[in-house]
Design an enzyme around this catalytic site. Structure first.
Site, PDB file in Angstrom:
ATOM      1  N   ARG A 161     -36.659  17.491 -69.631  1.00  0.00           N
ATOM      2  CA  ARG A 161     -37.339  16.814 -68.509  1.00  0.00           C
ATOM      3  C   ARG A 161     -37.287  17.697 -67.264  1.00  0.00           C
ATOM      4  O   ARG A 161     -38.216  17.719 -66.460  1.00  0.00           O
ATOM      5  CB  ARG A 161     -36.679  15.449 -68.252  1.00  0.00           C
ATOM      6  CG  ARG A 161     -36.712  14.537 -69.481  1.00  0.00           C
ATOM      7  CD  ARG A 161     -35.860  13.297 -69.297  1.00  0.00           C
ATOM      8  NE  ARG A 161     -34.465  13.635 -69.052  1.00  0.00           N
ATOM      9  CZ  ARG A 161     -33.528  12.758 -68.675  1.00  0.00           C
ATOM     10  NH1 ARG A 161     -33.849  11.495 -68.489  1.00  0.00           N
ATOM     11  NH2 ARG A 161     -32.286  13.138 -68.486  1.00  0.00           N
ATOM     12  N   ASP A 192     -32.316  15.297 -62.870  1.00  0.00           N
ATOM     13  CA  ASP A 192     -32.174  15.017 -61.437  1.00  0.00           C
ATOM     14  C   ASP A 192     -32.179  16.287 -60.588  1.00  0.00           C
ATOM     15  O   ASP A 192     -32.377  16.228 -59.379  1.00  0.00           O
ATOM     16  CB  ASP A 192     -30.877  14.241 -61.187  1.00  0.00           C
ATOM     17  CG  ASP A 192     -30.935  12.870 -61.826  1.00  0.00           C
ATOM     18  OD1 ASP A 192     -32.020  12.283 -61.857  1.00  0.00           O
ATOM     19  OD2 ASP A 192     -29.896  12.410 -62.323  1.00  0.00           O
ATOM     20  N   HIS A 237     -24.909   8.697 -62.020  1.00  0.00           N
ATOM     21  CA  HIS A 237     -26.062   8.359 -62.878  1.00  0.00           C
ATOM     22  C   HIS A 237     -27.332   8.587 -62.052  1.00  0.00           C
ATOM     23  O   HIS A 237     -27.575   9.695 -61.605  1.00  0.00           O
ATOM     24  CB  HIS A 237     -25.859   6.908 -63.364  1.00  0.00           C
ATOM     25  CG  HIS A 237     -26.762   6.458 -64.457  1.00  0.00           C
ATOM     26  ND1 HIS A 237     -27.519   7.301 -65.214  1.00  0.00           N
ATOM     27  CD2 HIS A 237     -27.037   5.201 -64.932  1.00  0.00           C
ATOM     28  CE1 HIS A 237     -28.208   6.593 -66.105  1.00  0.00           C
ATOM     29  NE2 HIS A 237     -27.943   5.320 -65.942  1.00  0.00           N
ATOM     30  N   SER A 290     -27.122   2.481 -67.398  1.00  0.00           N
ATOM     31  CA  SER A 290     -28.136   1.454 -67.102  1.00  0.00           C
ATOM     32  C   SER A 290     -28.629   0.775 -68.375  1.00  0.00           C
ATOM     33  O   SER A 290     -28.730  -0.458 -68.439  1.00  0.00           O
ATOM     34  CB  SER A 290     -29.303   2.056 -66.310  1.00  0.00           C
ATOM     35  OG  SER A 290     -29.756   3.246 -66.887  1.00  0.00           O
ATOM     36  N   HIS A 304     -24.053  16.963 -68.155  1.00  0.00           N
ATOM     37  CA  HIS A 304     -24.543  15.737 -68.788  1.00  0.00           C
ATOM     38  C   HIS A 304     -23.512  15.237 -69.792  1.00  0.00           C
ATOM     39  O   HIS A 304     -22.811  16.035 -70.416  1.00  0.00           O
ATOM     40  CB  HIS A 304     -25.888  15.986 -69.495  1.00  0.00           C
ATOM     41  CG  HIS A 304     -26.654  14.724 -69.702  1.00  0.00           C
ATOM     42  ND1 HIS A 304     -26.502  13.949 -70.827  1.00  0.00           N
ATOM     43  CD2 HIS A 304     -27.535  14.073 -68.907  1.00  0.00           C
ATOM     44  CE1 HIS A 304     -27.284  12.890 -70.725  1.00  0.00           C
ATOM     45  NE2 HIS A 304     -27.925  12.933 -69.570  1.00  0.00           N
TER      46      HIS A 304
HETATM   47  N1  CMX Z   1     -20.085  19.934 -61.204  1.00  0.00           N
HETATM   48  C1  CMX Z   1     -18.733  20.017 -61.185  1.00  0.00           C
HETATM   49  N2  CMX Z   1     -17.937  19.524 -62.148  1.00  0.00           N
HETATM   50  C2  CMX Z   1     -18.537  18.935 -63.195  1.00  0.00           C
HETATM   51  C3  CMX Z   1     -19.933  18.850 -63.316  1.00  0.00           C
HETATM   52  C4  CMX Z   1     -20.719  19.363 -62.242  1.00  0.00           C
HETATM   53  N3  CMX Z   1     -22.058  19.261 -62.230  1.00  0.00           N
HETATM   54  N4  CMX Z   1     -20.246  18.217 -64.469  1.00  0.00           N
HETATM   55  C5  CMX Z   1     -19.054  17.929 -65.055  1.00  0.00           C
HETATM   56  N5  CMX Z   1     -18.032  18.350 -64.283  1.00  0.00           N
HETATM   57  C6  CMX Z   1     -16.608  18.150 -64.499  1.00  0.00           C
HETATM   58  C7  CMX Z   1     -16.312  16.650 -64.585  1.00  0.00           C
HETATM   59  O1  CMX Z   1     -16.243  16.076 -63.274  1.00  0.00           O
HETATM   60  C8  CMX Z   1     -15.012  16.638 -65.338  1.00  0.00           C
HETATM   61  O2  CMX Z   1     -13.982  16.979 -64.427  1.00  0.00           O
HETATM   62  P1  CMX Z   1     -12.520  16.293 -64.537  1.00  0.00           P
HETATM   63  O3  CMX Z   1     -12.011  16.738 -65.875  1.00  0.00           O
HETATM   64  O4  CMX Z   1     -11.787  16.844 -63.371  1.00  0.00           O
HETATM   65  O5  CMX Z   1     -12.729  14.807 -64.444  1.00  0.00           O
HETATM   66  C9  CMX Z   1     -15.202  17.785 -66.301  1.00  0.00           C
HETATM   67  O6  CMX Z   1     -16.229  18.631 -65.759  1.00  0.00           O
HETATM   68  C10 CMX Z   1     -15.629  17.352 -67.698  1.00  0.00           C
HETATM   69  O7  CMX Z   1     -16.792  16.546 -67.590  1.00  0.00           O
HETATM   70  P2  CMX Z   1     -17.875  16.495 -68.761  1.00  0.00           P
HETATM   71  O8  CMX Z   1     -17.203  15.940 -69.967  1.00  0.00           O
HETATM   72  O9  CMX Z   1     -18.590  17.784 -68.897  1.00  0.00           O
HETATM   73  O10 CMX Z   1     -18.942  15.472 -68.156  1.00  0.00           O
HETATM   74  P3  CMX Z   1     -18.938  13.884 -68.225  1.00  0.00           P
HETATM   75  O11 CMX Z   1     -19.559  13.481 -69.505  1.00  0.00           O
HETATM   76  O12 CMX Z   1     -17.594  13.309 -67.897  1.00  0.00           O
HETATM   77  O13 CMX Z   1     -19.903  13.537 -67.007  1.00  0.00           O
HETATM   78  C11 CMX Z   1     -21.801  13.782 -65.629  1.00  0.00           C
HETATM   79  C12 CMX Z   1     -21.260  13.773 -67.056  1.00  0.00           C
HETATM   80  C13 CMX Z   1     -23.323  13.791 -65.660  1.00  0.00           C
HETATM   81  C14 CMX Z   1     -21.341  12.492 -64.896  1.00  0.00           C
HETATM   82  C15 CMX Z   1     -21.247  15.032 -64.897  1.00  0.00           C
HETATM   83  O14 CMX Z   1     -21.733  16.194 -65.536  1.00  0.00           O
HETATM   84  C16 CMX Z   1     -21.573  15.070 -63.434  1.00  0.00           C
HETATM   85  O15 CMX Z   1     -20.861  14.474 -62.613  1.00  0.00           O
HETATM   86  N6  CMX Z   1     -22.710  15.763 -63.033  1.00  0.00           N
HETATM   87  C17 CMX Z   1     -23.173  15.784 -61.680  1.00  0.00           C
HETATM   88  C18 CMX Z   1     -23.872  14.476 -61.356  1.00  0.00           C
HETATM   89  C19 CMX Z   1     -25.200  14.368 -62.101  1.00  0.00           C
HETATM   90  O16 CMX Z   1     -25.998  15.277 -62.110  1.00  0.00           O
HETATM   91  N7  CMX Z   1     -25.466  13.170 -62.682  1.00  0.00           N
HETATM   92  C20 CMX Z   1     -26.756  12.878 -63.313  1.00  0.00           C
HETATM   93  C21 CMX Z   1     -26.698  12.734 -64.822  1.00  0.00           C
HETATM   94  C22 CMX Z   1     -28.017  12.312 -65.376  1.00  0.00           C
HETATM   95  C23 CMX Z   1     -28.225  10.841 -65.137  1.00  0.00           C
HETATM   96  O17 CMX Z   1     -27.519  10.012 -65.729  1.00  0.00           O
HETATM   97  O18 CMX Z   1     -29.097  10.493 -64.368  1.00  0.00           O
END
Ligand code: CMX
Length: 426
Positions: free
Chosen positions: A318, A364, A263, A233, A309
């Site tokens: 937070r 979140d 996000h 964002s 994250h």
């Molecule tokens: N559950 C399951 N798998 C997860 C995970 C979770 N909570 N968090 C990361 N992973 C997985 C990723 O999907 C990725 O899998 P692939 O290799 O198959 O694609 C792998 O672990 C590596 O990811 P990462 O490098 O640790 O995380 P990213 O930087 O790519 O993504 C985020 C970060 C937040 C999108 C991810 O941790 C996620 O999807 N979390 C759940 C959704 C969430 O809580 N989002 C809110 C974030 C805060 C915000 O921006 O508001």
């Protein structure tokens, strides 16, 4: 002149000159490199953006202008906005002045409500929120002044004006959307005596005899206000703003990114997950049941929302701030207890799963259960709350960017063929 504007008028020329001479002297110094993996991997870790409002060290979490977020949790959002923009907390006079600025600009034009009423009844609240902001673009002072002809050094002034107008209206707009979308009855007028977040709580119309819901709104608005410059964002808003699209365009664009499930929408997804747990086990599950449920989620190819994250590698401070609030206000609530137990179980599951780089909860994971406790149960609405708060940071970043005289953003992209050739050349 408003105190915030007065303060900026004193500091902006010095800031701009400082950056100008710094870049002149050190412009060729290398601060980051880009690997093939980073180019294909969402540019993680590439340092190519400047954002002075806040930083997120992976081992500490959000720090706003040098102050850890945990130390700001009792401040009003108005004070945090002043801090984001200027680098200093306001004194009482400046704070009261900003409160009055927001109170006096809070009216949302009638045409906005008419535009929102014309949408399908099941439109997502984030669509309504983003569209409501975009509908007000015609109010932009920056666009008017730019069309008349304004010097680059003065851009920040009408941008500040637009940001104050926009931020002042957001609680009113967002609360009106809540009441319209979820059939809560007529809109509630703002109370001119209340602070920005207190007024938001008041206009939502949630029953709040203890005043704790208003306190939750104040905390919520502070905690989500900013998270440095590279998140979807903030970066989107910054990029759109760099084309000198005014803050109505830029903030609306940023919010469209916030609406994604990876996000800001994660808070909605997170509560959905917690409620699924409650329904499946008829209350708070045992640790073993919860562990199995987490594995079932992962094995079905889904993420566990609220965990992981892109930057953080510790429990989000937070999350901790919300947890402390919950312990004080609703520790017997079933959803609070499930969130608490999830915190004890899920990090180990994610570590064992071995994919997520960060197994810890983000903000979140907690916000939803507190809102639910107070009767704000429409979780499709939660990202709008996040958006009202994050607009503080997006606006602060826009003001600072124009004050610093930043140019249009235009990084270089490459084709896969070019990258392969580059690698082959060694
Ligand atoms: N559950 C399951 N798998 C997860 C995970 C979770 N909570 N968090 C990361 N992973 C997985 C990723 O999907 C990725 O899998 P692939 O290799 O198959 O694609 C792998 O672990 C590596 O990811 P990462 O490098 O640790 O995380 P990213 O930087 O790519 O993504 C985020 C970060 C937040 C999108 C991810 O941790 C996620 O999807 N979390 C759940 C959704 C969430 O809580 N989002 C809110 C974030 C805060 C915000 O921006 O508001």
């Amino acid at each position: 002149m408003a105190k915030l504007k007065e303060k900026l008028a004193q500091t902006v020329p010095g800031l701009r000159n400082d950056i100008k001479s710094f870049v002149k002297e050190h412009g060729k110094k290398v601060i980051s490199e880009v690997t093939v993996a980073q180019a294909y991997g969402g540019m993680r870790g590439v340092r190519a953006l400047v954002c002075d409002t806040s930083v997120v060290p992976p081992d500490k979490g959000l720090i706003i202008r040098g102050i850890p977020i945990g130390e700001l949790k009792d401040k009003l959002p108005e004070a945090v906005f002043y801090l984001l923009v200027t680098g200093e907390l306001p004194d009482d006079e400046a704070l009261n002045d900003l409160k009055k600025e927001f109170q006096s600009r809070a009216n949302v034009p009638d045409y906005v409500w008419k535009a929102l009423e014309a949408l399908p009844k099941d439109a997502h609240p984030m669509v309504m929120f983003s569209l409501g902001i975009l509908a007000m673009e015609g109010e932009s002072v920056f666009r008017k002044r730019y069309t008349e002809g304004i010097k680059k050094e003065e851009y920040w002034e009408p941008i500040l004006e637009d940001c104050l107008n926009l931020l002042a209206k957001l609680p009113n707009l967002a609360a009106g959307i809540y009441r319209m979308r979820f059939n809560k009855g007529p809109r509630i007028e703002p109370d001119p005596k209340l602070d920005w977040a207190g007024n938001f709580a008041h206009m939502l119309g949630i029953d709040d005899p203890s005043g704790e819901f208003a306190n939750l709104m104040r905390l919520y608005m502070v905690l989500h206000s900013d998270h440095e410059g590279g998140n979807v964002s903030a970066h989107t808003c910054h990029c759109v703003g760099s084309a000198l699209s005014d803050p109505y365009y830029a903030v609306s664009a940023g919010l469209n990114g916030l609406a994604g499930p990876l996000h800001g929408l994660a808070n909605q997804e997170c509560l959905r997950w917690v409620i699924m747990v409650k329904e499946k086990f008829g209350g708070v599950p045992t640790e073993e049941q919860l562990r199995q449920f987490a594995w079932d989620t992962l094995n079905s190819g889904q993420v566990i929302p609220g965990y992981g994250h892109a930057v953080l590698r510790v429990t989000d401070p937070r999350f901790t701030a919300f947890h402390e609030f919950g312990l004080r206000v609703c520790k017997d609530d079933v959803l609070f207890q499930i969130v608490d137990k999830t915190f004890q179980v899920v990090p180990d599951v994610l570590k064992e799963h071995g994919k997520a780089k960060d197994p810890w909860p983000n903000v979140d994971a907690h916000s939803g259960c507190l809102l639910y406790h107070f009767g704000l149960t429409e979780f499709e609405y939660y990202t709008v709350l996040f958006g009202v708060s994050r607009a503080l940071g997006m606006c602060a970043q826009l003001i600072v960017s124009r004050a610093m005289g930043e140019p249009i953003e235009r990084p270089k992209s490459s084709t896969t063929e070019w990258i392969k050739q580059k690698v082959a050349q060694g």
